[in-house]
Design a protein around this motif. Structure first.
Motif, PDB file in Angstrom:
ATOM      1  N   SER A   1      59.694  48.347  27.969  1.00  0.00           N
ATOM      2  CA  SER A   1      58.512  48.441  29.070  1.00  0.00           C
ATOM      3  C   SER A   1      57.869  49.717  28.800  1.00  0.00           C
ATOM      4  O   SER A   1      56.602  49.990  29.404  1.00  0.00           O
ATOM      5  N   GLN A   2      58.328  50.673  27.913  1.00  0.00           N
ATOM      6  CA  GLN A   2      57.553  51.907  27.452  1.00  0.00           C
ATOM      7  C   GLN A   2      56.381  51.513  26.762  1.00  0.00           C
ATOM      8  O   GLN A   2      56.588  50.511  25.772  1.00  0.00           O
TER       9      GLN A   2
ATOM     10  N   LEU B   1      67.196  55.338  25.174  1.00  0.00           N
ATOM     11  CA  LEU B   1      67.400  53.977  25.831  1.00  0.00           C
ATOM     12  C   LEU B   1      67.967  52.764  24.732  1.00  0.00           C
ATOM     13  O   LEU B   1      68.663  52.149  25.197  1.00  0.00           O
TER      14      LEU B   1
ATOM     15  N   TRP C   1      62.016  55.987  24.815  1.00  0.00           N
ATOM     16  CA  TRP C   1      62.487  54.842  24.359  1.00  0.00           C
ATOM     17  C   TRP C   1      63.437  54.615  23.394  1.00  0.00           C
ATOM     18  O   TRP C   1      64.385  53.614  23.316  1.00  0.00           O
TER      19      TRP C   1
ATOM     20  N   SER D   1      56.750  51.844  22.759  1.00  0.00           N
ATOM     21  CA  SER D   1      57.836  51.140  22.206  1.00  0.00           C
ATOM     22  C   SER D   1      57.574  50.092  21.356  1.00  0.00           C
ATOM     23  O   SER D   1      56.621  49.505  21.305  1.00  0.00           O
TER      24      SER D   1
ATOM     25  N   TYR E   1      64.240  48.276  30.246  1.00  0.00           N
ATOM     26  CA  TYR E   1      63.430  49.533  30.373  1.00  0.00           C
ATOM     27  C   TYR E   1      62.727  50.303  29.145  1.00  0.00           C
ATOM     28  O   TYR E   1      61.599  50.679  29.250  1.00  0.00           O
ATOM     29  N   CYS E   2      63.492  50.166  28.127  1.00  0.00           N
ATOM     30  CA  CYS E   2      62.880  50.534  26.762  1.00  0.00           C
ATOM     31  C   CYS E   2      61.771  49.865  26.401  1.00  0.00           C
ATOM     32  O   CYS E   2      60.914  50.357  25.687  1.00  0.00           O
TER      33      CYS E   2
ATOM     34  N   VAL F   1      63.262  48.985  17.995  1.00  0.00           N
ATOM     35  CA  VAL F   1      64.203  48.724  18.971  1.00  0.00           C
ATOM     36  C   VAL F   1      65.392  47.539  18.625  1.00  0.00           C
ATOM     37  O   VAL F   1      66.463  47.956  18.905  1.00  0.00           O
TER      38      VAL F   1
END
Length: 290
Positions: free
Chosen positions: A236-237, A5, A2, A240, A233-234, A245
């Protein structure tokens, strides 16, 4: 995974800011924004088509799901409207670091809403981020963009705040829906809402100045779509952290800052480079702490 990403998303956002600056300079902002939402919807249209072909309307085939995505579209579009006008009038070397303040709000929300906790390295990164913001505010005042006199500065702050709200909301949405599905449907709703806004502006004679087509307008949608795919998608980990982020994504300022200095020849480069160095160290600490 993540973290990688998030870094890819940051790079995409940096080029996205450059495309925005090139597109809105001496141009009609509402029309540029509408075309951005149109191209973004077209890029994500295969996801919507697949939903329809499968016999449903996506987002778990519920009205509630679509209402939640429509709310995201309103939040993001409001942030974009303020952000597009601010980036048109502010130097990239000022607007970029302001946008980098988004993790401050995201951090508070992540701590209160999602119960996230940061380690020592991550806290050090956040504190250095605060120092960077203080420095850029002083530099902005020296260039005539003080909080007392500049409405564009307030628009940049408003765009950043709404962007932070959107980031926190994304973490909530991605607990229930697929990343590409969220991106596709909110792009569609954004285009519809922006189309209505532009029609109203045209009817009232407030649509702005003359519009000029530039290929950078298409570049806005391409880089933003790529950045958002990596971002969703990051998030969704399972492991994360939205606070981390969000800070990593603000590394996009490195790309736009370099463009502002090397291409646009903006002022006070030495002071801004010091500020940028502090921001870079803060981002590295956050990555190492993760």
């Amino acid at each position: 995974m993540w973290i990688l990403l998030a870094v890819c998303s940051a790079l995409g956002l940096g080029f996205y800011d450059i495309m925005k600056k090139r597109s809105v300079r001496d141009n009609n902002v509402p029309t540029v924004l509408l075309l951005n939402t149109l191209f973004g919807t077209l890029l994500m249209s295969p996801v919507i088509i697949l939903n329809l072909v499968d016999g449903g309307f996506g987002l778990n085939n519920t009205i509630v799901g679509h209402l939640q995505i429509a709310l995201k579209a309103v939040i993001v579009l409001s942030s974009w409207i303020l952000g597009y006008f601010s980036i048109k009038h502010l130097p990239l070397t000022i607007q970029g670091p302001i946008n980098a303040s988004r993790p401050v709000i995201v951090l508070v929300g992540a701590l209160l809403v999602f119960g996230e906790r940061l380690n020592l390295l991550q806290w050090c990164g956040i504190l250095l981020g605060f120092a960077s913001l203080f420095m850029i505010s002083r530099i902005g005042a020296s260039e005539g963009f003080s909080l007392k006199r500049s409405k564009w500065l307030w628009m940049a702050i408003g765009a950043t705040t709404l962007g932070a709200v959107s980031a926190l909301y994304d973490k909530y949405l991605l607990r229930s829906y697929e990343p590409l599905e969220v991106q596709a449907w909110y792009s569609l709703y954004q285009m519809i809402i922006m189309g209505i806004i532009l029609l109203v502006l045209m009817q009232t004679g407030n649509a702005g100045g003359k519009f000029q087509w530039r290929w950078s307008i298409l570049g806005i949608s391409v880089f933003l779509t790529a950045a958002d795919i990596a971002y969703f998608y990051c998030l969704s980990q399972p492991d994360s952290m939205i606070s981390v982020v969000s800070m990593i994504r603000r590394g996009s300022v490195l790309v736009s800052f370099a463009y502002g200095v090397l291409v646009l020849h903006e002022r006070h480069v030495r002071q801004k480079l010091i500020d940028l160095g502090i921001l870079l160290v803060s981002l590295l600490l956050l990555i190492l702490g993760s």
